[in-house]
Design an enzyme around this catalytic site. Structure first.
Site, PDB file in Angstrom:
ATOM      1  N   PHE A 128       0.846  -1.196   0.000  1.00  0.00           N
ATOM      2  CA  PHE A 128       0.000   0.000   0.000  1.00  0.00           C
ATOM      3  C   PHE A 128       0.888   1.254   0.000  1.00  0.00           C
ATOM      4  CE2 PHE A 128      -2.970   3.066   1.850  1.00  0.00           C
ATOM      5  CZ  PHE A 128      -4.142   2.753   1.182  1.00  0.00           C
ATOM      6  N   ASP A 205       1.437  -4.727   8.601  1.00  0.00           N
ATOM      7  CA  ASP A 205       0.271  -3.892   8.373  1.00  0.00           C
ATOM      8  C   ASP A 205      -0.924  -4.839   8.224  1.00  0.00           C
ATOM      9  OD1 ASP A 205      -1.789  -2.276   7.403  1.00  0.00           O
ATOM     10  OD2 ASP A 205      -0.352  -0.858   6.544  1.00  0.00           O
ATOM     11  N   TYR A 230     -11.436   1.021  10.058  1.00  0.00           N
ATOM     12  CA  TYR A 230     -12.616   1.431   9.282  1.00  0.00           C
ATOM     13  C   TYR A 230     -12.931   0.481   8.139  1.00  0.00           C
ATOM     14  CZ  TYR A 230      -8.769   3.730   6.727  1.00  0.00           C
ATOM     15  OH  TYR A 230      -7.588   4.008   6.094  1.00  0.00           O
ATOM     16  N   LYS A 231     -12.104  -0.553   7.954  1.00  0.00           N
ATOM     17  CA  LYS A 231     -12.340  -1.502   6.862  1.00  0.00           C
ATOM     18  C   LYS A 231     -13.242  -2.621   7.397  1.00  0.00           C
ATOM     19  CE  LYS A 231      -8.321   0.185   4.504  1.00  0.00           C
ATOM     20  NZ  LYS A 231      -6.888   0.088   4.218  1.00  0.00           N
ATOM     21  N   ARG A 380     -11.825  -4.700  -7.861  1.00  0.00           N
ATOM     22  CA  ARG A 380     -11.648  -5.360  -6.564  1.00  0.00           C
ATOM     23  C   ARG A 380     -13.012  -5.540  -5.906  1.00  0.00           C
ATOM     24  NH1 ARG A 380      -8.140  -2.625  -1.758  1.00  0.00           N
ATOM     25  NH2 ARG A 380      -9.896  -1.197  -1.887  1.00  0.00           N
TER      26      ARG A 380
HETATM   27  C1  LIG Z   1      -6.132   1.256   4.107  1.00  0.00           C
HETATM   28  C2  LIG Z   1      -4.671   1.062   4.371  1.00  0.00           C
HETATM   29  C3  LIG Z   1      -3.922   2.071   4.988  1.00  0.00           C
HETATM   30  C4  LIG Z   1      -4.539   3.399   5.309  1.00  0.00           C
HETATM   31  O1  LIG Z   1      -3.782   4.173   6.163  1.00  0.00           O
HETATM   32  P1  LIG Z   1      -4.413   5.511   6.751  1.00  0.00           P
HETATM   33  O2  LIG Z   1      -3.342   6.098   7.556  1.00  0.00           O
HETATM   34  O3  LIG Z   1      -5.625   5.102   7.531  1.00  0.00           O
HETATM   35  O4  LIG Z   1      -4.831   6.357   5.600  1.00  0.00           O
HETATM   36  C5  LIG Z   1      -2.587   1.800   5.256  1.00  0.00           C
HETATM   37  N1  LIG Z   1      -2.026   0.615   4.918  1.00  0.00           N
HETATM   38  C6  LIG Z   1      -2.729  -0.364   4.308  1.00  0.00           C
HETATM   39  C7  LIG Z   1      -2.086  -1.657   3.963  1.00  0.00           C
HETATM   40  C8  LIG Z   1      -4.073  -0.159   3.998  1.00  0.00           C
HETATM   41  O5  LIG Z   1      -4.778  -1.105   3.370  1.00  0.00           O
END
Ligand SMILES: *Cc1c(COP(=O)(O)O)cnc(C)c1O
Length: 420
Positions: A128, A205, A230-231, A380
């Site tokens: 990401f 992560d 939030y996911k 996706r």
């Molecule tokens: C959604 C996601 C993020 C988001 O990070 P924020 O700081 O909340 O914007 C980070 N890493 C991964 C792997 C994600 O899927």
């Protein structure tokens, strides 16, 4: 039509589904809209609006500052709930704090500070973006080498690639347990073992894993982790993130943002920073109580379901997408862009198509199916076992087939937009 996979069979799967009743615990405003983006923003739990309204009215409105003796424990209290219901960690190892990006910075910097003369950081080249950018910044500021591990876009990181890159100069390895694009699920125990053998740490992560697959931080020997709420955890847009530090490491690691919430005897307001010898040292400033509070009703539903049952249903929903995509969509130029083995896949499935961007727009606008597009050419689909039905998958795939058969996406723009 479609005798091989009739819709009624998917209705039967729903009728036999132990989690089917939990759909009512979420707000479903529009029954005709099929939501397959629970991996990006989970649905609103039905209990959340009243829970938050009460906190605003009675807590903020009524208790005012006298609410803090209770609220100040929430980051740890809710962290412990996440540890128990989603992360397989022990009490005192998970705290809710900041955003995933900021937590990644904090824990990566803490691990690098403790790494002696080691000068190499490894990251999945396809991880990401925020993870890669934060590590780029840290590496540049400290004159370290950031090595991007080459990764197959559809299959995820090959452990052999990681093993080949490990040596005594590696300080830190940052990886996603479930890849945001293709959904590849890594063997966390195998990665932790391999990295520990060269004396380095892994920072996981868990953004696309938490609330979708059983993570088992303790059992897999994980040292450090961060992730979103939030996911699949349904905490709401911008809900605060979590971080995990293995108990045995907490006192040895120091994070770089020296805020008062990490301070020993915080309210003595002493002259110099002297961090608490436990997980609280990874907190920084006043936690967002209203945002954090939304996690309680969301975790109630997850706890009732049980993460193992969530995983089991999630695997079967994913298999349903793959089966129908193979049968119905291959003739229209789609191919699977996720691992085919369900044991190597998290909760979402990606499909490759050269027109994925326009197809995803048409699918939402005309088909009323919300998935999302991920660069360079992936559609996706993220079913969420707590509220996605098997028949939703059937309907979504049927509408998708209809859109590509009629080529209705060709009328839409393929221009970039701010959010995909
Ligand atoms: C959604 C996601 C993020 C988001 O990070 P924020 O700081 O909340 O914007 C980070 N890493 C991964 C792997 C994600 O899927």
């Amino acid at each position: 039509m479609s005798e091989e996979f009739p819709r009624y069979r998917f209705k039967e799967l729903d009728a036999a589904d132990a989690l089917a009743g939990l759909r009512d615990r979420f707000v479903v405003g529009d029954e005709d809209l099929i939501y397959l983006d629970g991996n990006s923003l989970g649905r609103l739990p039905a209990a959340t609006p009243d829970h938050l309204a009460r906190l605003v009215r009675e807590g903020w409105g009524g208790q005012l500052v006298q609410g803090w003796p209770s609220w100040i424990e929430w980051a740890r209290r809710i962290g412990d709930r996440l540890a128990a219901h989603a992360l397989g960690a022990r009490p005192g190892e998970v705290v809710v704090s900041d955003s995933t990006s900021v937590n990644l910075y904090k824990l990566a910097a803490a691990a690098l500070d403790a790494a002696g003369g080691r000068r190499t950081v490894l990251v999945d080249a396809e991880d990401f973006p925020t993870d890669r950018y934060i590590l780029q910044g840290l590496a540049e500021a400290r004159g370290l080498t950031l090595r991007m591990l080459p990764t197959d876009l559809d299959e995820g990181l090959d452990l052999a690639t990681l093993r080949a890159a490990l040596d005594e100069d590696v300080a830190l390895v940052v990886l996603s347990a479930v890849s945001y694009r293709c959904g590849a699920l890594l063997d966390m125990a195998a990665v932790n073992d391999a990295v520990r053998q060269v004396g380095a740490h892994v920072l996981w992560d868990l953004s696309h894993a938490a609330g979708s697959v059983p993570v088992e931080l303790t059992a897999t020997g994980a040292d450090l982790a961060v992730g979103c709420t939030y996911k699949y955890l349904n905490g709401g847009p911008g809900a605060p993130a979590f971080l995990y530090v293995r108990r045995e490491l907490q006192e040895r690691l120091r994070q770089p943002i020296w805020g008062w919430f990490g301070q020993r005897d915080q309210f003595r307001m002493g002259p110099a920073y002297d961090p608490v010898p436990d997980l609280d040292r990874f907190q920084v400033g006043t936690p967002p109580i209203l945002g954090m509070a939304a996690l309680d009703p969301a975790l109630d539903v997850l706890a009732e379901a049980g993460i193992d049952r969530v995983r089991d249903k999630g695997r079967r929903l994913g298999e349903a997408i793959v089966t129908l995509a193979d049968a119905w969509l291959t003739p229209y130029g789609f191919s699977l862009a996720s691992p085919r083995d369900p044991d190597r896949r998290g909760g979402h499935v990606s499909l490759h198509h050269p027109e994925a961007l326009r197809i995803s727009r048409s699918l939402a606008a005309e088909g009323r199916v919300v998935g999302d597009y991920r660069a360079p050419d992936r559609l996706r689909l993220g079913p969420a076992p707590l509220y996605t039905r098997f028949v939703d998958v059937w309907d979504a795939m049927d509408r998708l087939r209809d859109i590509v058969a009629r080529r209705s996406y060709e009328r839409l723009s393929g221009d970039p937009s701010r959010v995909t």
